[in-house]
Write a protein that holds these residues in place. Structure first.
Motif, mmCIF file in Angstrom:
data_model
loop_
_atom_site.group_PDB
_atom_site.id
_atom_site.type_symbol
_atom_site.label_atom_id
_atom_site.label_comp_id
_atom_site.label_asym_id
_atom_site.label_seq_id
_atom_site.Cartn_x
_atom_site.Cartn_y
_atom_site.Cartn_z
ATOM 1 N N ASP A 2 -70.237 -27.381 63.534
ATOM 2 C CA ASP A 2 -70.243 -25.925 63.466
ATOM 3 C C ASP A 2 -69.328 -25.323 64.527
ATOM 4 O OD1 ASP A 2 -72.068 -26.103 61.400
ATOM 5 O OD2 ASP A 2 -73.783 -25.947 62.739
ATOM 6 N N LEU A 3 -69.292 -25.907 65.718
ATOM 7 C CA LEU A 3 -68.405 -25.412 66.769
ATOM 8 C C LEU A 3 -66.951 -25.579 66.360
ATOM 9 C CD1 LEU A 3 -70.132 -26.703 70.027
ATOM 10 C CD2 LEU A 3 -70.048 -24.360 69.177
ATOM 11 N N LEU A 14 -68.897 -16.203 70.934
ATOM 12 C CA LEU A 14 -69.886 -16.994 70.217
ATOM 13 C C LEU A 14 -71.248 -16.915 70.887
ATOM 14 C CD1 LEU A 14 -69.981 -19.081 67.827
ATOM 15 C CD2 LEU A 14 -69.690 -20.841 69.558
ATOM 16 N N VAL A 16 -74.817 -18.882 70.707
ATOM 17 C CA VAL A 16 -75.416 -20.116 70.211
ATOM 18 C C VAL A 16 -76.904 -20.078 70.526
ATOM 19 C CG1 VAL A 16 -75.448 -22.640 70.386
ATOM 20 C CG2 VAL A 16 -73.281 -21.395 70.613
ATOM 21 N N GLY A 18 -80.250 -22.364 70.111
ATOM 22 C CA GLY A 18 -80.686 -23.713 69.797
ATOM 23 C C GLY A 18 -82.162 -23.896 70.054
ATOM 24 N N LEU A 49 -66.622 -25.631 73.348
ATOM 25 C CA LEU A 49 -67.109 -24.368 73.905
ATOM 26 C C LEU A 49 -66.086 -23.741 74.847
ATOM 27 C CD1 LEU A 49 -70.859 -25.249 74.570
ATOM 28 C CD2 LEU A 49 -69.956 -23.667 72.847
ATOM 29 N N VAL A 55 -69.061 -17.267 75.551
ATOM 30 C CA VAL A 55 -70.110 -18.069 74.911
ATOM 31 C C VAL A 55 -71.438 -17.745 75.572
ATOM 32 C CG1 VAL A 55 -70.990 -20.391 74.472
ATOM 33 C CG2 VAL A 55 -68.535 -19.968 74.363
ATOM 34 N N LEU A 57 -75.364 -19.160 75.420
ATOM 35 C CA LEU A 57 -76.260 -20.209 74.941
ATOM 36 C C LEU A 57 -77.685 -19.790 75.250
ATOM 37 C CD1 LEU A 57 -74.275 -23.197 76.447
ATOM 38 C CD2 LEU A 57 -74.403 -22.628 74.031
#
Length: 93
Positions: A2-3, A14, A16, A18, A49, A55, A57
């Motif tokens: 996916d990345l 992005l 993310v 998880g 990343l 990004v 997370l």
């Protein structure tokens, strides 16, 4: 996978989410990766990343992530050609 797709789509920012706190904390460098067989995956994810301008997370507990997990699993099973388009309605019960 996916990345890599996000990189190819030239996405610059992005988020993310998880459901594995361990993996999120490893990517945030709070924890080290100790299993030798997981190190290459961590290195690849880290390299990917770095290609984004921004990004975020964040850990999301599995109990709060059931719909997203089901959609991700569904998408992973679809095999579309480059020019093929699929409209997939999502409904809540």
């Amino acid at each position: 996978m996916d990345l890599q797709m996000a990189v190819e789509m030239k996405i610059s920012s992005l988020e993310v989410y998880g459901d594995s706190m361990l993996v999120i904390n490893q990517l945030l460098t709070y924890y080290e990766v100790r299993k030798d067989d997981l190190i290459p995956y961590h290195q690849m994810a880290t390299q990917l990343l770095e290609k984004f301008d921004f990004v975020m997370l964040e850990h999301v507990p599995r109990k709060d992530n059931q719909m997203e997990d089901a959609l991700a699993n569904l998408v992973a099973t679809l095999a579309l050609t480059k020019d093929e388009v699929l409209n997939l309605p999502v409904c809540h019960r």
